[in-house]
Design an enzyme around this catalytic site. Structure first.
Site, PDB file in Angstrom:
ATOM      1  N   ASP A  11      24.104  32.431  44.594  1.00 18.74           N
ATOM      2  CA  ASP A  11      25.221  33.345  44.845  1.00 18.74           C
ATOM      3  C   ASP A  11      24.828  34.181  46.062  1.00 18.74           C
ATOM      4  O   ASP A  11      23.691  34.132  46.525  1.00 18.74           O
ATOM      5  CB  ASP A  11      25.452  34.257  43.618  1.00 18.74           C
ATOM      6  N   SER A  12      25.784  34.990  46.540  1.00 19.08           N
ATOM      7  CA  SER A  12      25.471  35.887  47.654  1.00 19.08           C
ATOM      8  C   SER A  12      24.525  37.009  47.218  1.00 19.08           C
ATOM      9  O   SER A  12      23.882  37.630  48.053  1.00 19.08           O
ATOM     10  CB  SER A  12      26.766  36.509  48.176  1.00 19.08           C
ATOM     11  N   CYS A  74      29.106  31.054  42.834  1.00 24.04           N
ATOM     12  CA  CYS A  74      29.820  31.910  43.775  1.00 24.04           C
ATOM     13  C   CYS A  74      31.172  31.253  44.007  1.00 24.04           C
ATOM     14  O   CYS A  74      31.237  30.106  44.457  1.00 24.04           O
ATOM     15  CB  CYS A  74      29.032  31.989  45.084  1.00 24.04           C
ATOM     16  N   GLU A 173      26.617  45.521  44.143  1.00 27.31           N
ATOM     17  CA  GLU A 173      25.299  45.291  44.764  1.00 27.31           C
ATOM     18  C   GLU A 173      24.541  46.607  44.937  1.00 27.31           C
ATOM     19  O   GLU A 173      23.317  46.625  44.960  1.00 27.31           O
ATOM     20  CB  GLU A 173      25.455  44.603  46.126  1.00 27.31           C
ATOM     21  N   CYS A 205      35.409  35.980  40.809  1.00 35.21           N
ATOM     22  CA  CYS A 205      34.208  36.285  41.586  1.00 35.21           C
ATOM     23  C   CYS A 205      33.129  36.562  40.555  1.00 35.21           C
ATOM     24  O   CYS A 205      33.377  37.303  39.593  1.00 35.21           O
ATOM     25  CB  CYS A 205      34.435  37.504  42.477  1.00 35.21           C
ATOM     26  N   HIS A 207      30.635  38.331  40.510  1.00 35.97           N
ATOM     27  CA  HIS A 207      30.208  39.723  40.353  1.00 35.97           C
ATOM     28  C   HIS A 207      31.072  40.466  39.322  1.00 35.97           C
ATOM     29  O   HIS A 207      30.620  41.433  38.712  1.00 35.97           O
ATOM     30  CB  HIS A 207      30.315  40.481  41.677  1.00 35.97           C
TER      31      HIS A 207
HETATM   32  N1  DGL Z   1      29.974  36.440  43.807  1.00 37.60           N
HETATM   33  C1  DGL Z   1      30.640  35.769  44.850  1.00 37.60           C
HETATM   34  C2  DGL Z   1      31.904  35.104  44.438  1.00 37.60           C
HETATM   35  O1  DGL Z   1      31.957  34.664  43.299  1.00 37.60           O
HETATM   36  C3  DGL Z   1      30.556  36.303  46.236  1.00 37.60           C
HETATM   37  C4  DGL Z   1      31.077  37.643  46.483  1.00 37.60           C
HETATM   38  C5  DGL Z   1      30.747  38.148  47.862  1.00 37.60           C
HETATM   39  O2  DGL Z   1      29.598  38.064  48.282  1.00 37.60           O
HETATM   40  O3  DGL Z   1      31.678  38.652  48.528  1.00 37.60           O
HETATM   41  O4  DGL Z   1      32.832  34.971  45.179  1.00 37.60           O
END
Ligand code: DGL
Length: 300
Positions: A11-12, A74, A173, A205, A207
Site C-alpha cells: 500500500d502507499s 491499495c 498517516e 480506500c 486507509h
Molecule cells: N490506501 C490506498 C487506497 O486504497 C491509497 C491511498 C493514498 O495513498 O492516497 O487507495
C-alpha cells in the site's frame, strides 16, 4: 507439514494494514511481507504511469523477499496499475476493486450503492465497472426483494454516488484518525452520500476502515458499510487452495516446498519512508505491536 505461503502486501502507507489484519485473523497458515510506500504517500492523486512504476518496483522487491502471491492492498493501485502489473509479472495478484464491488452487490438491500475513495479511484470509475461486471457475471444481492427486481429486468442495482476524500489519507498517516479534525472533515465528505439516499457504502480506500467508527457515527445504522478486505481474504483463501492442489498434483516434493528458514516470523514490515513513524502509527491503529520495521529505498 502444510506449506506456509508467503503473501506480499503493499500500500502507499498504513492503509494496507487493515487488509493484513483480516488475512492474519482468518488465514492461519500464511506469513506476510508488508511494504508501505510511505516516502511517496499519498497515491491518491498520482498518475497512472507513476502508479505502474511504483507497483513494479514494489512487486519486484516483494518477490525478492519470497512472496508467492501479491495482494495489492491499495484501491488506487488496483484501479490504475493492477492490469499492467498482472501482464508484467508471473505471480498471482489480488486487488481490492473486483472483490469489493462484488461484496457490495451481494450485501445491498435497496440497490443504491455509494463509494468513498481517493480522487484517482473515483475518476477511474473502476468501482462502477466492477459493480456492472459483477452483475454481468451473475453475482446478485442476497436480499430477495432487490434480487427479484433485478431478475425481472429492472435496473435496480447501481453505484449511484462516488465521493473523493483526499484529506483522509494524510490525516490517518499523521496518526489523526481519531481526532476532531477527522470527524469534521468526514461530516463534509459524507453529506453528499447522505443526500443521495444510499443503503450501502463501499470503503474504497484501505486507509478508511481506520475511520469506520467515525463514519458509522455520522451515517447511523441504516447504511451498511462494506470493507472490501473481507472479500479479498475469501479470494486469497480460494487461490491458496488452488495453488496447493496444483502443487500436490505436480512433480513430487513441490507441495512440501521450502518454508523460509527456520525462524518463525509471521509478519515482516518494510517502508520507504520513516520506519519510526510507521511503527508508531501502525501500533496505535492496529492496537498491537509492530516490532521491527526496516527502511528500503526503491527506484534509485
Ligand atoms: N490506501 C490506498 C487506497 O486504497 C491509497 C491511498 C493514498 O495513498 O492516497 O487507495
Amino acid at each position: 507439514m502444510k506449506k506456509q505461503r508467503v503473501i506480499g502486501i503493499f500500500d502507499s502507507g498504513v492503509g494496507g494494514l487493515t487488509v493484513m489484519k483480516e488475512i492474519l485473523e482468518q488465514l492461519l497458515d500464511v506469513r506476510i511481507v508488508y511494504f508501505g510506500d510511505t516516502a511517496r504517500v499519498p497515491y491518491g492523486n498520482r498518475s497512472r504511469e507513476e502508479l505502474i512504476r511504483f507497483g513494479e518496483e514494489i512487486v519486484t522487491f516483494l518477490i525478492g523477499q519470497g512472496a508467492e502471491v501479491i495482494v495489492v492492498a491499495c484501491n488506487t493501485s488496483s484501479a490504475m496499475a493492477l492490469p499492467v502489473l498482472r501482464e508484467r509479472f508471473d505471480i498471482p495478484m489480488i486487488g481490492m476493486v473486483e472483490p469489493g464491488a462484488r461484496l457490495a452487490v451481494e450485501k445491498t438491500i435497496a440497490g443504491r450503492i455509494a463509494l468513498i475513495a481517493t480522487e484517482t479511484t473515483v475518476r477511474s470509475k473502476a468501482y462502477s465497472s466492477g459493480v456492472s461486471r459483477a452483475l454481468a457475471k451473475g453475482v446478485l444481492p442476497n436480499f430477495s426483494v432487490i434480487r427479484e427486481a433485478w431478475q425481472q429486468g429492472e435496473q435496480a442495482i447501481a453505484l449511484v454516488k462516488a465521493q473523493g476524500c483526499p484529506l483522509f489519507v494524510p490525516l490517518i498517516e499523521a496518526g489523526l484518525a481519531n481526532s476532531a479534525e477527522a470527524r469534521g472533515i468526514a461530516k463534509t465528505y459524507l453529506a453528499p452520500i447522505q443526500a443521495a439516499g444510499v443503503d450501502t457504502l463501499i470503503l474504497g480506500c484501505t486507509h478508511y476502515p481506520f475511520l469506520e467508527p467515525v463514519i458509522r457515527e455520522i451515517l447511523g445504522e441504516d447504511v451498511l458499510i462494506v470493507d472490501p478486505a473481507l472479500a479479498v481474504v475469501k479470494e486469497l483463501e480460494i487461490l491458496l487452495q488452488e495453488m496447493d492442489e496444483r502443487e500436490r498434483s505436480g512433480p513430487i516434493g513441490l507441495a512440501f516446498g521450502a518454508v523460509l528458514g527456520t525462524n518463525h516470523w509471521r509478519t515482516r514490515y518494510f517502508v520507504s519512508g520513516d520506519p519510526g513513524l510507521f511503527r508508531q502509527v501502525g501500533n496505535t491503529l492496529l492496537q498491537e505491536p509492530i516490532d521491527l520495521v526496516e527502511q528500503v529505498i526503491l527506484g534509485e
